[in-house]
Enzyme design. Structure first.
Site, PDB file in Angstrom:
ATOM      1  N   GLY A  91      15.290   7.205  48.077  1.00 45.78           N
ATOM      2  CA  GLY A  91      16.273   7.089  47.006  1.00 45.78           C
ATOM      3  C   GLY A  91      17.400   6.103  47.249  1.00 45.78           C
ATOM      4  O   GLY A  91      18.494   6.268  46.703  1.00 45.78           O
TER       5      GLY A  91
ATOM      6  N   HIS B 271      10.244  -3.337  41.485  1.00 52.56           N
ATOM      7  CA  HIS B 271       9.077  -3.587  42.346  1.00 52.56           C
ATOM      8  C   HIS B 271       9.488  -4.569  43.450  1.00 52.56           C
ATOM      9  O   HIS B 271      10.143  -5.578  43.164  1.00 52.56           O
ATOM     10  CB  HIS B 271       7.924  -4.161  41.519  1.00 52.56           C
TER      11      HIS B 271
HETATM   12  C1  GAR Z   1      11.523   0.382  46.980  1.00 55.51           C
HETATM   13  O1  GAR Z   1      11.330  -0.726  47.821  1.00 55.51           O
HETATM   14  C2  GAR Z   1      10.864   0.167  45.636  1.00 55.51           C
HETATM   15  O2  GAR Z   1      10.956  -1.151  45.189  1.00 55.51           O
HETATM   16  C3  GAR Z   1       9.448   0.511  45.968  1.00 55.51           C
HETATM   17  O3  GAR Z   1       9.545   1.639  46.815  1.00 55.51           O
HETATM   18  C4  GAR Z   1      10.784   1.610  47.520  1.00 55.51           C
HETATM   19  C5  GAR Z   1      11.539   2.906  47.277  1.00 55.51           C
HETATM   20  O4  GAR Z   1      12.694   3.000  48.057  1.00 55.51           O
HETATM   21  N1  GAR Z   1       8.698   0.774  44.789  1.00 55.51           N
HETATM   22  C6  GAR Z   1       7.421   0.441  44.635  1.00 55.51           C
HETATM   23  O5  GAR Z   1       6.750  -0.064  45.518  1.00 55.51           O
HETATM   24  C7  GAR Z   1       6.828   0.768  43.273  1.00 55.51           C
HETATM   25  N2  GAR Z   1       5.637   0.002  43.047  1.00 55.51           N
HETATM   26  P1  GAR Z   1      13.886   3.994  47.702  1.00 55.51           P
HETATM   27  O6  GAR Z   1      13.293   5.375  47.493  1.00 55.51           O
HETATM   28  O7  GAR Z   1      14.757   3.963  48.928  1.00 55.51           O
HETATM   29  O8  GAR Z   1      14.590   3.480  46.475  1.00 55.51           O
END
Ligand code: GAR
Length: 203
Positions: A15, A113
């Site tokens: 998150g 993304h």
């Molecule tokens: C982030 O890097 C987001 O861009 C990626 O997952 C991570 C979540 O981090 N999302 C994807 O790959 C979706 N295709 P977070 O929970 O710390 O925000």
């Protein structure tokens, strides 16, 4: 709070992007919308802790517990209706939403993304895998994209992008952190503000 777009943030993990949105709200950089609801597909996600600390209602909706994609989406839909949500932000949400779900919210779902779409995106490209693929290809520049969500995974209209240089000694983990810090945590709040402003201007 009559004239603010009502936002739900959908998460699955740490998150940090949710935290960037909470931070933007505190600094008044998110002045056209307000985060009213957090939904996590993973009951153990630290993102739910972040929501709690910020005083935002948070719910876990588990596909495993509910037994099917239909039941999972119906429960999410129920919460979105209950909170009268106008804008859905996928911030590290690791579940693909069905065509009927995305069609119910045209230009009302956005996703962050961790690459420059159309590179390293679509089915199977999520989280660290995206950065592993970028390093394997040997690209010198990568970045992040915020886009509208439609029925094609990572295929909706692009709202914002930001490039980040790859370093010779990068690992997937160091690259992921830098893309988050220099790109995702900046363009996601900016894009949410932009779309929120568009929503309230049409009210
Ligand atoms: C982030 O890097 C987001 O861009 C990626 O997952 C991570 C979540 O981090 N999302 C994807 O790959 C979706 N295709 P977070 O929970 O710390 O925000």
């Amino acid at each position: 709070m009559a004239n603010l777009a009502r936002i739900a943030v959908l998460v699955s993990g740490g998150g940090t992007n949710l935290q960037a949105l909470i931070g933007a709200q505190r600094k008044n950089l998110l002045s056209s919308g307000r985060i009213e609801l957090v939904i996590s597909s993973n009951p153990g996600a630290y993102a739910l802790e972040r929501a709690k600390k910020a005083g935002i209602p948070g719910y876990a909706v588990s596909k495993k517990e509910l037994g099917s994609q239909e039941a999972f989406e119906a429960e999410i839909m129920r919460l979105l209706k209950e909170y009268d949500i106008e804008l859905i932000v996928l911030a590290g949400f690791m579940s693909i939403l069905s065509k009927s779900f995305t069609a119910s919210f045209p230009r009302r779902i956005i996703n962050v993304h961790p690459s420059l779409i159309p590179s390293f995106c679509g089915q199977g490209f999520y989280g660290l895998r995206v950065h592993e693929a970028a390093l394997a290809k040997g690209v010198k520049v990568t970045g992040a994209t915020v886009h509208f969500v439609n029925e094609i995974p990572d295929g909706g209209e692009i709202i914002m992008q930001k490039a980040v240089s790859v370093r010779e000694d990068d690992t997937p983990a160091t690259l992921q952190k830098r893309v988050m810090r220099l790109a995702e945590w900046r363009i996601l709040p900016a894009a949410v503000e932009k779309v929120s402003a568009e929503i309230i201007s049409r009210k």
